[in-house]
Design a protein around this motif. Structure first.
Motif, short mmCIF file in Angstrom:
data_model
loop_
_atom_site.label_atom_id
_atom_site.label_comp_id
_atom_site.label_asym_id
_atom_site.label_seq_id
_atom_site.Cartn_x
_atom_site.Cartn_y
_atom_site.Cartn_z
N LEU A 275 -14.70 9.04 1.73
CA LEU A 275 -14.57 7.76 2.42
C LEU A 275 -15.68 7.57 3.44
O LEU A 275 -16.27 6.50 3.54
CB LEU A 275 -13.20 7.69 3.11
CG LEU A 275 -12.96 6.52 4.07
CD1 LEU A 275 -12.84 5.22 3.29
CD2 LEU A 275 -11.73 6.77 4.90
N GLN B 4 -7.41 2.69 -3.87
CA GLN B 4 -8.11 2.32 -5.10
C GLN B 4 -8.73 3.55 -5.78
O GLN B 4 -8.70 3.68 -7.00
CB GLN B 4 -9.17 1.27 -4.82
CG GLN B 4 -8.60 -0.08 -4.49
CD GLN B 4 -9.66 -1.08 -4.06
OE1 GLN B 4 -10.75 -0.73 -3.61
NE2 GLN B 4 -9.33 -2.36 -4.18
N THR B 5 -9.29 4.43 -4.97
CA THR B 5 -9.90 5.64 -5.51
C THR B 5 -8.84 6.53 -6.14
O THR B 5 -9.04 7.08 -7.23
CB THR B 5 -10.67 6.40 -4.41
OG1 THR B 5 -11.66 5.51 -3.88
CG2 THR B 5 -11.33 7.65 -4.95
N ARG C 154 0.84 -1.20 0.00
CA ARG C 154 0.00 0.00 0.00
C ARG C 154 0.87 1.25 0.00
O ARG C 154 0.63 2.19 -0.73
CB ARG C 154 -0.92 0.00 1.22
CG ARG C 154 -1.73 1.26 1.36
CD ARG C 154 -2.40 1.38 2.70
NE ARG C 154 -1.51 1.30 3.83
CZ ARG C 154 -0.72 2.30 4.25
NH1 ARG C 154 -0.70 3.43 3.62
NH2 ARG C 154 0.05 2.14 5.30
N LYS D 75 -7.76 5.01 -9.43
CA LYS D 75 -8.79 5.24 -10.44
C LYS D 75 -8.69 6.67 -10.98
O LYS D 75 -8.76 6.89 -12.20
CB LYS D 75 -10.18 5.01 -9.84
CG LYS D 75 -11.31 5.23 -10.80
CD LYS D 75 -12.65 5.00 -10.12
CE LYS D 75 -13.79 5.37 -11.06
NZ LYS D 75 -15.09 5.31 -10.38
N GLN E 175 -18.93 5.99 2.36
CA GLN E 175 -18.94 4.62 1.85
C GLN E 175 -19.48 3.66 2.90
O GLN E 175 -19.17 3.77 4.08
CB GLN E 175 -17.53 4.19 1.44
CG GLN E 175 -16.86 5.11 0.45
CD GLN E 175 -17.67 5.36 -0.79
OE1 GLN E 175 -18.13 4.42 -1.44
NE2 GLN E 175 -17.87 6.63 -1.12
N LEU F 267 -17.40 1.94 5.87
CA LEU F 267 -16.09 2.58 5.94
C LEU F 267 -16.12 3.91 6.69
O LEU F 267 -15.10 4.57 6.81
CB LEU F 267 -15.52 2.81 4.53
CG LEU F 267 -15.16 1.57 3.73
CD1 LEU F 267 -14.68 1.95 2.35
CD2 LEU F 267 -14.14 0.70 4.45
N LYS G 164 -7.39 0.86 1.83
CA LYS G 164 -7.56 0.20 0.53
C LYS G 164 -8.50 1.00 -0.36
O LYS G 164 -8.22 1.23 -1.54
CB LYS G 164 -8.09 -1.22 0.73
CG LYS G 164 -8.28 -1.99 -0.55
CD LYS G 164 -8.80 -3.40 -0.30
CE LYS G 164 -9.04 -4.12 -1.61
NZ LYS G 164 -9.62 -5.46 -1.38
N TRP G 165 -9.61 1.48 0.21
CA TRP G 165 -10.56 2.26 -0.58
C TRP G 165 -9.90 3.55 -1.08
O TRP G 165 -10.05 3.93 -2.24
CB TRP G 165 -11.81 2.60 0.25
CG TRP G 165 -12.80 3.38 -0.55
CD1 TRP G 165 -13.81 2.88 -1.33
CD2 TRP G 165 -12.87 4.81 -0.69
NE1 TRP G 165 -14.51 3.91 -1.94
CE2 TRP G 165 -13.94 5.10 -1.56
CE3 TRP G 165 -12.14 5.87 -0.16
CZ2 TRP G 165 -14.30 6.41 -1.91
CZ3 TRP G 165 -12.48 7.16 -0.52
CH2 TRP G 165 -13.55 7.42 -1.38
N MET G 166 -9.15 4.20 -0.20
CA MET G 166 -8.49 5.45 -0.59
C MET G 166 -7.46 5.20 -1.69
O MET G 166 -7.39 5.96 -2.66
CB MET G 166 -7.85 6.13 0.62
CG MET G 166 -8.88 6.71 1.57
SD MET G 166 -8.18 7.46 3.06
CE MET G 166 -7.25 8.82 2.39
N ALA H 58 -9.16 -1.47 5.55
CA ALA H 58 -10.22 -1.35 4.54
C ALA H 58 -10.36 0.11 4.07
O ALA H 58 -10.58 0.36 2.88
CB ALA H 58 -11.55 -1.85 5.11
N GLN H 59 -10.24 1.05 4.98
CA GLN H 59 -10.32 2.46 4.61
C GLN H 59 -9.13 2.85 3.72
O GLN H 59 -9.29 3.54 2.72
CB GLN H 59 -10.36 3.35 5.86
CG GLN H 59 -11.66 3.24 6.62
CD GLN H 59 -11.60 3.92 7.97
OE1 GLN H 59 -10.59 3.92 8.65
NE2 GLN H 59 -12.73 4.52 8.36
#
Length: 191
Positions: free
Chosen positions: A61, A117-118, A3, A121, A64, A67, A113-115, A110-111
């Protein structure tokens, strides 16, 4: 570890793209020779821009499913965020430490990972826009409004000039970064 490597790589790509666009814009039409000093100065402030981007992502975040910030996370984040509001100068080293503290000690895997991935993107969307020649006036708006290249970022004038001139710099003292920080403080204060 992966990460951290991904986040660092994305931030570096963003910073270099930002630096090239700003340098080109500063030199005007046809001025394609990069200014090494300006590029170096912008790269030094990369941790500040990373922190600014992370705080903006934190607003999204929290919306979500599964999250959102817990009360305990809010209690840890609020003093950090309030400190950012009062600083006259946000040194890159301090911004790096603040962001590392948030990522290592407050956010969940998990938070994070979302950040990540965002952010990935958004980086891909920026690359596609550039490849398709669709830069328009918002070509480097990877971070959205107020990011380095968005409204109020380095192209916004005052704060970017502070970096160029070596004066105190805190992006959270001017909108839209100030609004992002204020909104995040208000959100977390309700927990």
């Amino acid at each position: 570890m992966a990460r951290t490597i991904l986040a660092t790589a994305l931030a570096l790509l963003c910073s270099l793209a930002l630096a090239q666009e700003i340098i080109t814009n500063q030199q005007g039409p046809g001025g394609q020779q990069p200014n090494p000093e300006l590029r170096k100065r912008l790269e030094q402030y990369r941790p500040v821009f990373e922190l600014q981007n992370s705080l903006r992502l934190m607003l999204d975040l929290d919306k979500q499913k599964n999250l959102s910030f817990s009360k305990a996370q809010a209690q840890k984040l609020l003093p950090i965020l309030k400190d950012l509001q009062t600083r006259a100068d946000l040194k890159p080293a301090d911004a790096g430490k603040i962001l590392a503290n948030i990522e290592d000690n407050i956010l969940t895997p998990a938070q994070l990972k979302w950040m990540d991935q965002t952010q990935l993107k958004r980086q891909q969307e920026l690359r596609q826009r550039r490849e398709n020649g669709g830069q328009g006036g918002q070509g480097n708006n990877l971070q959205g409004p107020g990011g380095p290249g968005g409204q109020g970022g380095p192209r916004g004038g005052g704060l970017f000039q502070a970096i160029q001139q070596g004066k105190p710099f805190n992006p959270f003292k001017e909108d839209p970064a100030r609004k992002t920080l204020t909104d995040l403080v208000a959100l977390l204060s309700k927990r």
